[in-house]
Design an enzyme around this catalytic site. Structure first.
Site, mmCIF file in Angstrom:
data_model
loop_
_atom_site.group_PDB
_atom_site.id
_atom_site.type_symbol
_atom_site.label_atom_id
_atom_site.label_comp_id
_atom_site.label_asym_id
_atom_site.label_seq_id
_atom_site.Cartn_x
_atom_site.Cartn_y
_atom_site.Cartn_z
ATOM 1 N N LYS A 204 -4.646 -27.366 -17.703
ATOM 2 C CA LYS A 204 -4.890 -28.497 -18.601
ATOM 3 C C LYS A 204 -6.263 -28.316 -19.236
ATOM 4 C CE LYS A 204 -5.450 -33.496 -18.685
ATOM 5 N NZ LYS A 204 -5.216 -34.745 -17.972
ATOM 6 N N LYS A 258 -0.932 -27.742 -20.837
ATOM 7 C CA LYS A 258 -1.216 -28.912 -21.669
ATOM 8 C C LYS A 258 -2.539 -28.743 -22.390
ATOM 9 C CE LYS A 258 -2.277 -33.747 -21.191
ATOM 10 N NZ LYS A 258 -2.590 -34.792 -20.276
HETATM 11 C C1 PBG Z 1 -5.009 -37.991 -17.539
HETATM 12 C C2 PBG Z 1 -4.082 -37.659 -18.631
HETATM 13 C C3 PBG Z 1 -4.403 -37.507 -19.985
HETATM 14 C C4 PBG Z 1 -3.213 -37.217 -20.641
HETATM 15 C C5 PBG Z 1 -2.207 -37.213 -19.688
HETATM 16 N N1 PBG Z 1 -2.783 -37.471 -18.438
HETATM 17 C C6 PBG Z 1 -5.656 -37.702 -20.712
HETATM 18 C C7 PBG Z 1 -6.889 -37.014 -20.429
HETATM 19 O O1 PBG Z 1 -6.965 -36.063 -19.666
HETATM 20 O O2 PBG Z 1 -7.868 -37.477 -21.009
HETATM 21 C C8 PBG Z 1 -3.101 -36.956 -22.110
HETATM 22 C C9 PBG Z 1 -1.745 -37.072 -22.691
HETATM 23 C C10 PBG Z 1 -1.691 -37.126 -24.162
HETATM 24 O O3 PBG Z 1 -2.678 -36.943 -24.891
HETATM 25 O O4 PBG Z 1 -0.592 -37.384 -24.627
HETATM 26 N N2 PBG Z 1 -4.505 -38.930 -16.661
#
Ligand code: PBG
Length: 334
Positions: A204, A258
């Protein structure tokens, strides 16, 4: 004798494109509703639907409204839903996230009661639940907004077990803490949930494409950013491979990359490095919102662009895609 290399005019690749039936026949990447997981945001209340301005078509929903969405998702044949909780009260530890009376727990119960066979995944993280907006417990001793990795692990395990008790079918840790998958696995096993799989947000990245989500989940960090735990876009792609390997070693059942679109190379590399490991990708909020915004101005054809993006993500190697278009795609494909 080797086959002679017959070029043009013997070989004409347009022959594969001339007849629509042949085009369909050689199309290797197929989209099906069951490939897609729909993200949903749960907030307290009854009959509540608070539209998310930056994500047209999506809203924060109270548990009873989540139930209706779950039923619809099941009818459309989606692969599942993933729930994000937005609690009434946030605190330093994000305690709502591991309370059996917490908002996401209410959402899970509502979804499972309405659609028992629909896969219900939960995002396991702290940023939506903490008053500071970071993905774990803060360590203030360092003088900067630092998340204390090891102190966060214990709470992640607690949160995951609470989600499983409420009925979650699968746990999706997204905080990028080192050791999070192992800690959650041990926590689930000890709580009697050895059968509940973990889909880890293994690779991520710290991405600007999460902008609209942070509005939706009210999880923008009060200070600092997430670069201390999420990956650097410019890091070697091999770092993603190491992240995935570590998560698999700790017991991850499915791994995720991601965001998706700007990281198709990472998806393809992970696919090649770990054949047979189920791979997911998150088509994140910014990827959705930018198309919605352009489509609203008549600059892009939303349906065509969305289907092209999702096809690319699958072609790169992700068999499972989390996307805000999940319901739309199911309708488009029908
Ligand atoms: C963190 C989380 C995020 C997303 C999913 N889980 C945000 C982040 O890391 O700031 C982002 C998902 C998206 O942008 O659609 N719990």
């Amino acid at each position: 004798m080797s086959t002679p290399n017959l070029g043009f005019p013997t070989t004409r690749l347009r022959r594969l494109r001339y007849n629509p039936a042949v085009r369909r026949l050689v199309r290797e990447t197929q989209l099906a509703p069951g490939d897609f997981i729909l993200p949903l945001f749960v907030r307290p209340g009854k009959g509540e639907r608070r539209e998310i301005a930056s994500m047209p078509g999506h809203a924060q929903l109270s548990p009873d409204m989540i139930a209706a969405e779950a039923e619809e998702a099941a009818k459309l044949g989606l692969g599942g839903i993933i729930l994000f909780g937005i609690p009434e009260h946030k605190d330093a530890l994000g305690s709502d996230s591991y309370s059996d009376d917490g908002i996401v727990q209410h959402g899970i119960r509502a979804a499972k009661a309405a659609a028992p066979d629909l896969l219900c995944v939960t995002d396991v993280c702290f940023c939506e639940y903490t008053d500071h907006g970071h993905c774990g417990v803060l360590d203030r001793s360092t003088g900067r907004m630092d998340v204390n990795n090891d102190a966060t692990l214990e709470l992640l395990a607690k949160q995951a077990a609470s989600h499983a008790r409420a009925g979650a079918d699968m746990i999706a840790p997204s905080g990028m803490m080192d050791g999070m998958v192992g800690a959650i696995r041990r926590g689930l096993d000890a709580a009697g949930f050895a059968h509940v799989p973990i889909v880890s947000y293994a690779a991520k990245y710290a991405s600007a494409f999460y902008g609209p989500f942070r509005d939706a989940a009210e999880s923008t960090p009060q200070a600092g950013d997430r670069r201390g735990y999420q990956m650097d876009a410019a890091a070697a792609a091999e770092q993603a491979i190491r992240e995935v390997q570590l998560d698999l070693d700790e017991g991850a059942d499915i791994v995720m990359v991601k965001p998706a679109l700007a990281y198709l190379d990472v998806i393809a590399r992970v696919r090649a490095a770990f054949p047979g490991v189920p791979l997911a990708a998150y088509n994140v909020s910014g990827e959705y919102s930018m198309v919605k915004a352009a489509a609203a101005r008549g600059w892009l054809d939303e349906r065509a662009v969305a289907l092209e993006m999702l096809t690319a993500i699958k072609r790169a190697g992700a068999g499972i895609v989390l996307t805000y278009w999940a319901k739309d795609v199911a309708r488009w494909l029908a």
